[in-house]
Design a protein around this motif. Sequence first.
Motif, short mmCIF file in Angstrom:
data_model
loop_
_atom_site.label_atom_id
_atom_site.label_comp_id
_atom_site.label_asym_id
_atom_site.label_seq_id
_atom_site.Cartn_x
_atom_site.Cartn_y
_atom_site.Cartn_z
N LEU A 98 -2.15 105.81 -2.14
CA LEU A 98 -2.82 105.26 -0.97
C LEU A 98 -2.59 103.76 -0.90
O LEU A 98 -2.57 103.09 -1.93
CB LEU A 98 -4.33 105.54 -1.04
CG LEU A 98 -4.75 106.99 -1.23
CD1 LEU A 98 -6.26 107.07 -1.45
CD2 LEU A 98 -4.33 107.83 -0.04
N THR A 99 -2.43 103.25 0.32
CA THR A 99 -2.28 101.81 0.47
C THR A 99 -3.62 101.21 0.89
O THR A 99 -4.43 101.85 1.55
CB THR A 99 -1.20 101.45 1.49
OG1 THR A 99 -1.46 102.12 2.72
CG2 THR A 99 0.18 101.84 0.99
N LYS A 100 -3.81 99.96 0.45
CA LYS A 100 -5.04 99.23 0.78
C LYS A 100 -4.99 98.76 2.22
O LYS A 100 -3.92 98.40 2.70
CB LYS A 100 -5.20 98.02 -0.15
CG LYS A 100 -5.51 98.39 -1.57
CD LYS A 100 -5.65 97.14 -2.42
CE LYS A 100 -5.97 97.50 -3.86
NZ LYS A 100 -6.04 96.33 -4.72
N PRO A 101 -6.11 98.74 2.89
CA PRO A 101 -7.40 99.22 2.42
C PRO A 101 -7.48 100.74 2.54
O PRO A 101 -7.17 101.30 3.58
CB PRO A 101 -8.39 98.55 3.37
CG PRO A 101 -7.62 98.38 4.65
CD PRO A 101 -6.18 98.17 4.24
N ALA A 102 -7.84 101.39 1.46
CA ALA A 102 -7.93 102.85 1.44
C ALA A 102 -9.32 103.28 1.92
O ALA A 102 -10.32 102.64 1.59
CB ALA A 102 -7.68 103.38 0.04
N ASP A 103 -9.35 104.35 2.67
CA ASP A 103 -10.60 104.91 3.17
C ASP A 103 -11.33 105.59 2.01
O ASP A 103 -10.79 106.53 1.41
CB ASP A 103 -10.29 105.91 4.28
CG ASP A 103 -11.52 106.52 4.93
OD1 ASP A 103 -12.62 106.48 4.33
OD2 ASP A 103 -11.38 107.05 6.04
N PRO A 104 -12.53 105.15 1.65
CA PRO A 104 -13.25 105.77 0.53
C PRO A 104 -13.55 107.25 0.75
O PRO A 104 -13.63 108.01 -0.21
CB PRO A 104 -14.53 104.93 0.40
CG PRO A 104 -14.67 104.23 1.70
CD PRO A 104 -13.30 104.07 2.26
N PHE A 105 -13.67 107.66 2.00
CA PHE A 105 -13.92 109.07 2.28
C PHE A 105 -12.69 109.92 1.97
O PHE A 105 -12.81 111.07 1.55
CB PHE A 105 -14.37 109.27 3.74
CG PHE A 105 -15.72 108.71 4.01
CD1 PHE A 105 -16.87 109.39 3.63
CD2 PHE A 105 -15.86 107.48 4.64
CE1 PHE A 105 -18.14 108.87 3.87
CE2 PHE A 105 -17.12 106.94 4.88
CZ PHE A 105 -18.26 107.64 4.50
#
Length: 145
Positions: free
Chosen positions: A111-118
């Motif tokens: 995953l690339t930042k900013p990654a969705d915490p969900f």
Amino acid sequence: MQAAATSVRTTKVLIVEDNLDVADTLARFLHIGCGFDVATATDGVKGVRAAVFNPPDVVIIDIGLPKLNGLLVAEQIVQELPHRPLLIVVTAFGDAATRSLAEEVGIDHFLTKPADPFVIEQLIEDHMGSGHAPFSEGESWREGI
């Protein structure tokens, strides 16, 4: 008649991230919002040490870490642990070469930042629900980190 006590153990997540705000925010979300047992490490060496000391079910790793980059952290964790955890990379390096290197070392999700915490939560839930049950019992796994 007394009901039998059941042992319920939550999923253990290790976040290896040198940006303290990112690490703390994700740790709070995964602990408070999702109920996971979360520990953090701020550099690659501490990340490997934390994983070896108390093996996690899931490791979320930044690539650009001090002391030991995240890809080397992932390799060492896989070599050192008796059971392979789910490996999720969350990084600012989203180029094809970095993705290829991550795939070579066995990263499960990139995953690339900013990654969705969900999205991170769903990856963990899917992994744990697919028969990859938590594998170790013990005292609070944050001890000694």
